[in-house]
Write a protein that holds these residues in place. Structure first.
Motif, short mmCIF file in Angstrom:
data_model
loop_
_atom_site.label_atom_id
_atom_site.label_comp_id
_atom_site.label_asym_id
_atom_site.label_seq_id
_atom_site.Cartn_x
_atom_site.Cartn_y
_atom_site.Cartn_z
N GLN A 30 5.10 -11.06 7.92
CA GLN A 30 5.45 -10.97 6.73
C GLN A 30 6.46 -9.91 5.93
O GLN A 30 7.34 -10.19 5.27
N SER A 31 5.83 -8.74 6.16
CA SER A 31 6.55 -7.62 5.97
C SER A 31 7.99 -7.37 6.46
O SER A 31 8.82 -6.99 5.73
N ARG A 32 8.28 -7.87 7.76
CA ARG A 32 9.30 -7.81 8.50
C ARG A 32 10.44 -8.90 7.52
O ARG A 32 11.47 -8.46 7.14
N GLU A 33 10.02 -9.96 7.19
CA GLU A 33 10.63 -10.94 6.40
C GLU A 33 11.01 -10.53 5.20
O GLU A 33 12.13 -10.61 4.74
N ARG A 34 10.01 -9.66 4.52
CA ARG A 34 10.37 -9.29 2.96
C ARG A 34 11.26 -8.16 3.10
O ARG A 34 12.45 -8.40 2.39
N ARG A 35 11.30 -7.19 4.12
CA ARG A 35 12.30 -6.20 4.38
C ARG A 35 13.76 -7.00 4.64
O ARG A 35 14.63 -6.47 4.05
N TYR A 77 0.39 -11.47 11.52
CA TYR A 77 0.84 -12.28 10.56
C TYR A 77 1.31 -11.41 9.16
O TYR A 77 2.36 -11.35 8.71
N ARG A 78 0.54 -10.27 8.97
CA ARG A 78 1.14 -9.11 7.91
C ARG A 78 2.35 -8.55 8.26
O ARG A 78 3.16 -8.60 7.38
N GLU A 79 2.26 -8.33 9.57
CA GLU A 79 3.48 -7.37 10.08
C GLU A 79 4.93 -8.50 9.95
O GLU A 79 6.05 -8.06 9.59
N ILE A 93 -5.25 -7.85 1.60
CA ILE A 93 -4.42 -7.13 2.32
C ILE A 93 -3.20 -7.55 3.43
O ILE A 93 -2.31 -7.54 3.34
N ASP A 94 -3.87 -8.60 3.89
CA ASP A 94 -3.09 -9.40 4.87
C ASP A 94 -2.49 -10.57 4.44
O ASP A 94 -1.47 -11.20 4.86
N HIS A 95 -2.87 -10.97 3.35
CA HIS A 95 -2.45 -12.07 2.38
C HIS A 95 -2.60 -13.41 3.32
O HIS A 95 -1.28 -14.24 3.26
N LEU A 96 -3.55 -13.53 4.27
CA LEU A 96 -3.40 -14.86 4.79
C LEU A 96 -3.63 -16.09 4.06
O LEU A 96 -4.28 -16.09 3.02
N VAL A 152 -2.79 2.80 9.63
CA VAL A 152 -3.43 2.79 8.32
C VAL A 152 -3.05 1.42 7.63
O VAL A 152 -1.87 1.11 7.46
N LEU A 153 -4.16 0.77 7.17
CA LEU A 153 -3.77 -0.43 6.55
C LEU A 153 -3.27 -0.26 4.93
O LEU A 153 -3.68 0.84 4.44
N PRO A 154 -2.17 -0.78 4.68
CA PRO A 154 -1.75 -0.79 2.87
C PRO A 154 -2.88 -0.88 1.97
O PRO A 154 -3.66 -2.11 2.23
#
Ligand code: SF4
Length: 280
Positions: free
Chosen positions: A267-272, A263-265, A29-32, A2-4
């Motif tokens: 970015q989310s890993r880096e944020r976490r 790309y989205r995943e 959503i992907d913030h490309l 499911v997409l955020p």
């Protein structure tokens, strides 16, 4: 998967979703990252020059001063990726400056800035409507001669045709709704100043237009939620593709949506991991 959900809706996000759901997904959503474009940077420079102009006393808002405001805006943006990323040589920079200067000169054909009473410039507004955050930035909020609110939005592209005009006016109704909810007063007028033509599109918000925009926002949000649940944002090829910075990800142009997922995943890993290192 499911997409955020996106965190908010704005006039540009609503029109992006209506124009092409896939481009909306890539951006909201992907913030490309979008590659810089001369047209967008020209718009940024003109907006920044007008913002500076309206911080000055009315009598100072003249054409030569506006030209000086543009030069200052140019200098301020010099090292910013939006301008530096265009990699323009001296001639290219001079052309960009000259084009922005022409737009500013045309602005003076639309109104006399010495007669404007601004009460907010580049005003960031946010409300919550039925659980959705609505955000917008108003270029200029002013009082007219009767003390009524007027919202002004500068546009540096060409004025729209009849069909797109309705869409642009929906954006205008969005700003009116934000003002009404935040200040308890509906603006008497919302105007889009198309500097290139130059032409002003003026609309008077009504009960009907307010109800219409509320219904449209609810419908767009429901459609976004459904598309996120089903991970189903479809491309809608049109002449707008000429200006789309996401072709490398778009199946209609041989691109791969999986690159946007990656790309989205990432970015989310880096944020976490940066959140974890901050709490460690
Ligand atoms: S290239 Fe066209 S169809 Fe593809 S995402 Fe961009 S606007 Fe949509």
């Amino acid at each position: 998967m499911v997409l955020p959900l996106p965190t908010s809706l704005s006039p540009s996000k609503v029109s992006s979703f209506t124009d092409c759901a896939l481009a909306f997904r890539f951006s909201a959503i992907d913030h490309l990252p979008e590659p810089p474009s001369v047209a967008a940077t020209r718009g940024t420079l003109v907006h920044a020059a007008l913002e500076r102009l309206f911080t000055l006393e009315p009598a100072e808002r003249t054409k030569p001063v506006a030209a000086r405001c543009l030069t200052e805006a140019f200098e301020e943006l010099e090292d910013h990726p939006e301008l530096a990323g265009l990699e323009l040589d001296e001639d290219g920079l001079a052309t960009l400056h000259a084009e922005a200067e022409v737009l500013l000169e045309k602005y003076f054909r639309l109104e006399d800035p010495t007669r404007i009473t601004p009460i907010g410039i580049e005003l960031k507004l946010e409300i919550e409507l039925a659980g959705v955050k609505l955000r917008g930035i108003i270029d200029r909020l002013e009082l007219d001669e009767d003390g009524e609110l007027v919202v002004t939005d500068y546009k540096t592209g060409r004025a729209p045709g009849e069909r797109q005009e309705q869409q642009r006016l929906a954006g205008v109704a969005f700003y009116s709704l934000l003002c009404e909810r935040l200040f308890g007063r509906r603006p008497a007028r919302v105007q889009l100043l198309y500097l290139a033509d130059p032409v002003a599109i003026i609309s008077t918000p009504t009960d009907r237009s307010t109800r219409g925009v509320e219904r449209k926002l609810a419908a767009v949000w429901t459609a976004v939620e459904r598309a996120c649940e089903r991970e189903d944002f479809r491309p809608n090829p049109s002449r707008l593709c000429d200006w789309c910075g996401f072709k490398a990800y778009c199946p209609s142009f041989g691109g791969a949506v999986s690159l946007a997922d990656a790309y989205r995943e990432e970015q989310s890993r880096e944020r976490r991991s940066s959140e974890l290192s901050l709490t460690a």
